[in-house]
Motif scaffolding. Structure first.
Motif, PDB file in Angstrom:
ATOM      1  N   HIS A 208      33.987  70.329  56.473  1.00 20.77           N
ATOM      2  CA  HIS A 208      33.534  70.131  55.108  1.00 20.77           C
ATOM      3  C   HIS A 208      32.005  70.262  55.069  1.00 20.77           C
ATOM      4  O   HIS A 208      31.287  69.289  55.253  1.00 20.77           O
TER       5      HIS A 208
ATOM      6  N   GLY B 279      39.186  61.153  54.134  1.00 22.87           N
ATOM      7  CA  GLY B 279      38.394  62.117  53.366  1.00 22.87           C
ATOM      8  C   GLY B 279      39.277  63.228  52.854  1.00 22.87           C
ATOM      9  O   GLY B 279      40.354  62.991  52.340  1.00 22.87           O
ATOM     10  N   GLY B 280      38.809  64.457  53.012  1.00 18.56           N
ATOM     11  CA  GLY B 280      39.563  65.601  52.538  1.00 18.56           C
ATOM     12  C   GLY B 280      38.631  66.666  52.019  1.00 18.56           C
ATOM     13  O   GLY B 280      37.417  66.613  52.248  1.00 18.56           O
TER      14      GLY B 280
ATOM     15  N   THR C  56      42.205  54.067  56.508  1.00 19.25           N
ATOM     16  CA  THR C  56      41.244  54.862  57.273  1.00 19.25           C
ATOM     17  C   THR C  56      40.097  55.366  56.397  1.00 19.25           C
ATOM     18  O   THR C  56      39.200  56.023  56.889  1.00 19.25           O
ATOM     19  N   ASN C  57      40.145  55.073  55.106  1.00 21.94           N
ATOM     20  CA  ASN C  57      39.186  55.662  54.150  1.00 21.94           C
ATOM     21  C   ASN C  57      39.154  57.174  54.328  1.00 21.94           C
ATOM     22  O   ASN C  57      38.099  57.773  54.547  1.00 21.94           O
TER      23      ASN C  57
ATOM     24  N   ASN D  97      30.559  67.197  57.400  1.00 20.33           N
ATOM     25  CA  ASN D  97      31.669  66.642  58.206  1.00 20.33           C
ATOM     26  C   ASN D  97      32.386  67.784  58.929  1.00 20.33           C
ATOM     27  O   ASN D  97      33.060  68.596  58.303  1.00 20.33           O
TER      28      ASN D  97
ATOM     29  N   VAL E 222      33.051  56.546  58.703  1.00 25.39           N
ATOM     30  CA  VAL E 222      34.009  55.440  58.683  1.00 25.39           C
ATOM     31  C   VAL E 222      33.988  54.644  59.980  1.00 25.39           C
ATOM     32  O   VAL E 222      35.004  54.105  60.395  1.00 25.39           O
TER      33      VAL E 222
ATOM     34  N   CYS F   2      35.963  65.831  48.679  1.00 25.63           N
ATOM     35  CA  CYS F   2      35.029  64.698  48.737  1.00 25.63           C
ATOM     36  C   CYS F   2      33.641  65.060  48.236  1.00 25.63           C
ATOM     37  O   CYS F   2      32.922  64.195  47.726  1.00 25.63           O
TER      38      CYS F   2
ATOM     39  N   THR G 114      32.564  59.507  63.496  1.00 25.90           N
ATOM     40  CA  THR G 114      33.769  59.736  62.696  1.00 25.90           C
ATOM     41  C   THR G 114      33.456  59.766  61.207  1.00 25.90           C
ATOM     42  O   THR G 114      32.973  58.789  60.647  1.00 25.90           O
ATOM     43  N   GLY G 115      33.718  60.897  60.608  1.00 24.87           N
ATOM     44  CA  GLY G 115      33.469  61.050  59.175  1.00 24.87           C
ATOM     45  C   GLY G 115      34.619  60.579  58.323  1.00 24.87           C
ATOM     46  O   GLY G 115      34.416  60.087  57.205  1.00 24.87           O
ATOM     47  N   GLU G 116      35.866  60.711  58.863  1.00 26.20           N
ATOM     48  CA  GLU G 116      37.010  60.379  58.020  1.00 26.20           C
ATOM     49  C   GLU G 116      38.280  59.995  58.759  1.00 26.20           C
ATOM     50  O   GLU G 116      39.264  59.636  58.130  1.00 26.20           O
ATOM     51  N   HIS G 117      38.295  60.049  60.092  1.00 26.56           N
ATOM     52  CA  HIS G 117      39.538  59.739  60.805  1.00 26.56           C
ATOM     53  C   HIS G 117      39.615  58.309  61.324  1.00 26.56           C
ATOM     54  O   HIS G 117      40.706  57.797  61.543  1.00 26.56           O
ATOM     55  N   GLY G 118      38.473  57.693  61.559  1.00 26.93           N
ATOM     56  CA  GLY G 118      38.472  56.316  62.019  1.00 26.93           C
ATOM     57  C   GLY G 118      38.266  56.171  63.518  1.00 26.93           C
ATOM     58  O   GLY G 118      38.163  57.166  64.255  1.00 26.93           O
TER      59      GLY G 118
ATOM     60  N   ALA H  28      26.851  61.943  54.382  1.00 32.62           N
ATOM     61  CA  ALA H  28      27.607  61.787  53.137  1.00 32.62           C
ATOM     62  C   ALA H  28      28.878  60.964  53.370  1.00 32.62           C
ATOM     63  O   ALA H  28      29.318  60.231  52.495  1.00 32.62           O
TER      64      ALA H  28
ATOM     65  N   ASP I 129      29.775  67.983  52.974  1.00 29.14           N
ATOM     66  CA  ASP I 129      29.583  66.605  53.433  1.00 29.14           C
ATOM     67  C   ASP I 129      28.940  66.531  54.812  1.00 29.14           C
ATOM     68  O   ASP I 129      28.752  65.437  55.338  1.00 29.14           O
TER      69      ASP I 129
ATOM     70  N   GLY J 133      39.283  51.307  54.965  1.00 28.89           N
ATOM     71  CA  GLY J 133      38.739  51.748  56.250  1.00 28.89           C
ATOM     72  C   GLY J 133      38.838  50.710  57.355  1.00 28.89           C
ATOM     73  O   GLY J 133      38.276  50.903  58.427  1.00 28.89           O
TER      74      GLY J 133
ATOM     75  N   ALA K   2      30.286  63.680  61.614  1.00 32.86           N
ATOM     76  CA  ALA K   2      29.532  64.048  60.413  1.00 32.86           C
ATOM     77  C   ALA K   2      28.051  63.969  60.756  1.00 32.86           C
ATOM     78  O   ALA K   2      27.617  63.076  61.485  1.00 32.86           O
TER      79      ALA K   2
END
Lengths: 450, 450
Positions: free
Chosen positions: A364, A147-148, A144-145, A369, B184, A151, A406-410, B181, A367, A195, A335
């Protein structure tokens, strides 16, 4: 019928069929449950099991749905009729930690938290830290690449992936990437698999960067009058040339809920920001942050030890669990360019009012996000359709502001309709062409992601 | 015959045909000159010219060889019979600098140096700094995923690329990536185009990250007894949890030549290292570096202002020009795991002796990226074949040590035979499948890179 005792006998791990498969293998944490039940479940014990499972699915006309911890938030691991679920969580070994080269080689079922703990024994750490780090697997983080929180300084999961070993649709192994810090031999297939949400192959090993444990870490938190003031303060921190390792924002409602859950004295504020700095400049950077925040609010706290950091971050970490007490939650994940954060947050508040939904926003800030969390009370049957309508407006807002859905969940299954809006028809065609090049018979996760 | 006056009339930029095309358009800085001469040269004045040129080539049965400054070192821009040379160096506008979002949108003909200078007016900088930064274009930097001196902290060119606009083989425009930034949505096509050496499409715009100008910069240089001692000192710096922005190494012979060129007092040493730190922790990190170096050598210099930095870095920057005075140079570009740097350097010395060749080694110690420079005296007709044999042994050594045949220059035409050795047949097949998915008729740079 390819599933003879002979083919079952090929596997070292467990194979279950039809109704023997526990119901939890049908879904992930998104809550999406597809129609029908999967045909087979292979709990792989080794890489050969993965290869056999891929071939078995191809021979049987089944699709392959790869699964790690099942902690995904977009439904990419949801498995219905016609699917072979390939559970790789049993491939959970750290194969190598190369201290002087600052890298590790891991199997996909290792959790980022376990790898990080192990790396600490060598004076190193694994910097990607999805909020799910304790429950998710690194294979899923890569797929999923993810994040957290870190980042903003250390990048997303993909920025720490140097190379992969992948089982392709023909059951053969592909090695991508390298063990060196740099390398430009051929196309960057590693980034293509990062991802890809289980649509191109099965990740069975990853070579990941480690980084030294920072010499110092300082945490700064502050309460602001409103989200605009908080967002402006975050922007001012970045303009002041500080590179925080974390820069997290909670809106008024999320802050209140998190304080309630923690049972701490509720400190009313329009918004809350917690930042962390690390490395040789940590104190100087934290001073600069405190000074920047201090220009607009008197309520700034600085913590220089681990205990203080834990306390200041507790509110941020409590935000989601606090909301989950109130019903089912739709965890959104937009994001936007950083300059549009306050605008996005305000529009989300308007959307909540328009759709009579409870939406809490945190995320975040460094970012851009944001995670708007839509709480769907279980005792209100009309709440869900209202929440879905609100989510659609949130996605539209993200795109209007020059951002992403979607910044990080897919994408998974939940955001497929919106993917076309973000990418447009031509980009989608190119994406599909790349997918077909690697998986011509649509074996992997058909109907998901791209 | 598609090249009617009508089709020529479509172009705003210049079109030259056959023998009207200057000879310099046949090659880049690698020195490789293909057989035959290109059929057409389009010097694009705008994006439409690029689209028309791609369609013209497709209709005419020509290939498309994209060219920026022609400063490539692997022959990717070499153009022979059957090629339309598409010169995009005229697309040289900075389209946008978004200060608060810390990004720029640029055309491919902008040089990294010009972008960096412009970004400085906004308190920002463009961190990728290939050694060619003053003469190359950012389009070429992206097409080769160029490295440079600051990669050890700030990453390679690709790490600064957020999104691209590309003209595909059908002449249509594709937008990849984003302005945020994180993001995905779909496969990471941006990373696929980065480093693709003109084989997938023509980059006509790029959205790149900018970073704040650091608050402080400190430079540390030291002379060591031999390459092993220098490499060990570099490793010790990284183990000391320092993240230098540069960590550069010169062997004895390169150092001597650079000092000669500069006319400075030759300070004999077995190896030379120059490091730079930046940001809020710059002084503390530089102190740690000086202390680490000081454990094994008394000859350590620290420079805290720009003038001192310039002086300490001058030797590193003079290394290549110094060698170019002695004949034609083969600029090699291997990368090895950092722990193997000294071993690689020693083996290169042995290879030089075995093939009676003069090889000078310097490079990016922080990344394990070494540039063995083979000087081929013009007055020795047998020197070139000996140099090529030495280069082959250097590539083999890089692979033996777990490294790569190219850290930052690319495959082009010069390293194609070695690419198969590094990737293996399966990975090469997958790479070709991806290439065909985007360029089914092999329009772009056939016979190059993958």
């Amino acid at each position: 019928m390819p599933l003879s005792p002979n083919s079952i006998g090929l596997f070292t791990g467990t194979v279950l069929l039809g109704s023997d498969i526990p119901a939890r293998y049908r879904h992930d944490r998104s809550g999406h449950v597809p129609s029908g039940a999967p045909e087979a479940l292979v709990s792989a014990a080794n890489v050969d099991d993965v290869r056999h499972a891929v071939r078995l699915a191809a021979d049987s006309g089944w699709s392959v749905v790869v699964r790690g911890a099942g902690s995904g938030l977009a439904g990419a691991a949801a498995a219905g009729a016609g699917a072979l679920v390939l559970d790789v969580s049993g491939l959970d070994q750290i194969l190598e930690i190369a201290t002087s080269d600052e890298l590790a080689v891991v199997q996909p079922g290792v959790s980022a938290a376990v790898l990080d703990t192990e790396a600490h024994r060598h004076g190193l750490r694994y910097t990607p830290d999805p909020a799910s780090t304790a429950i998710s697997t690194i294979g899923g983080n890569i797929a999923t690449n993810a994040g957290g929180l870190r980042c903003v300084k250390y990048g997303v999961t993909g920025d720490s992936v140097l190379g992969l070993t992948v089982v392709l649709a023909d059951g053969e192994l592909l090695h991508t990437g390298r063990r060196t810090a740099k390398g430009v031999a051929g196309f960057d297939l590693t980034s293509l698999f990062v991802g890809s949400e289980g649509t191109l192959g099965v990740i069975v090993a990853a070579t990941v960067r480690l980084q030294p444990v920072p010499v110092d870490t300082v945490t700064v938190a502050a309460y602001f009058a409103d989200i605009e003031q908080a967002a402006a303060a975050c922007a001012a921190v970045l303009t002041a040339r500080v590179r925080p390792a974390m820069l997290e924002l909670l809106d008024e409602a999320s802050l209140r809920e998190a304080q309630n859950l923690l049972g701490v004295r509720a400190e009313a504020a329009g918004a809350f920001v917690v930042a962390q700095t690390d490395g040789f400049g940590a104190r100087a950077e934290a001073d600069r942050i405190a000074e920047t925040f201090g220009r607009v609010t008197a309520r700034v706290r600085v913590g220089t030890d681990a205990e203080a950091a834990h306390e200041l971050l507790a509110v941020r970490r409590a935000a989601l669990p606090a909301l989950e007490r109130h019903g089912r939650v739709l965890i959104e994940d937009i994001a936007v360019p950083r300059s549009r954060i306050a605008e996005a947050a305000r529009k989300i508040t308007e959307i909540a009012a328009r759709h009579d939904s409870r939406i809490y926003t945190f995320g975040h800030a460094g970012d851009g996000n944001l995670h708007p969390i839509i709480v769907v009370p279980t005792d209100d049957p009309d709440a869900h359709p209202r929440a879905v309508a609100a989510a659609d407006e949130i996605f539209a807002t993200a795109l209007e502001l020059g951002g992403t859905i979607t910044g990080e969940h897919g994408i998974g299954v939940l955001k497929r309709d919106w993917l076309a809006c973000e990418l447009g028809p031509r980009a989608l065609r190119v994406q599909l062409a790349v997918r077909r090049a690697l998986d011509p018979n649509a074996l992997f996760n058909p109907g998901k992601a791209v």
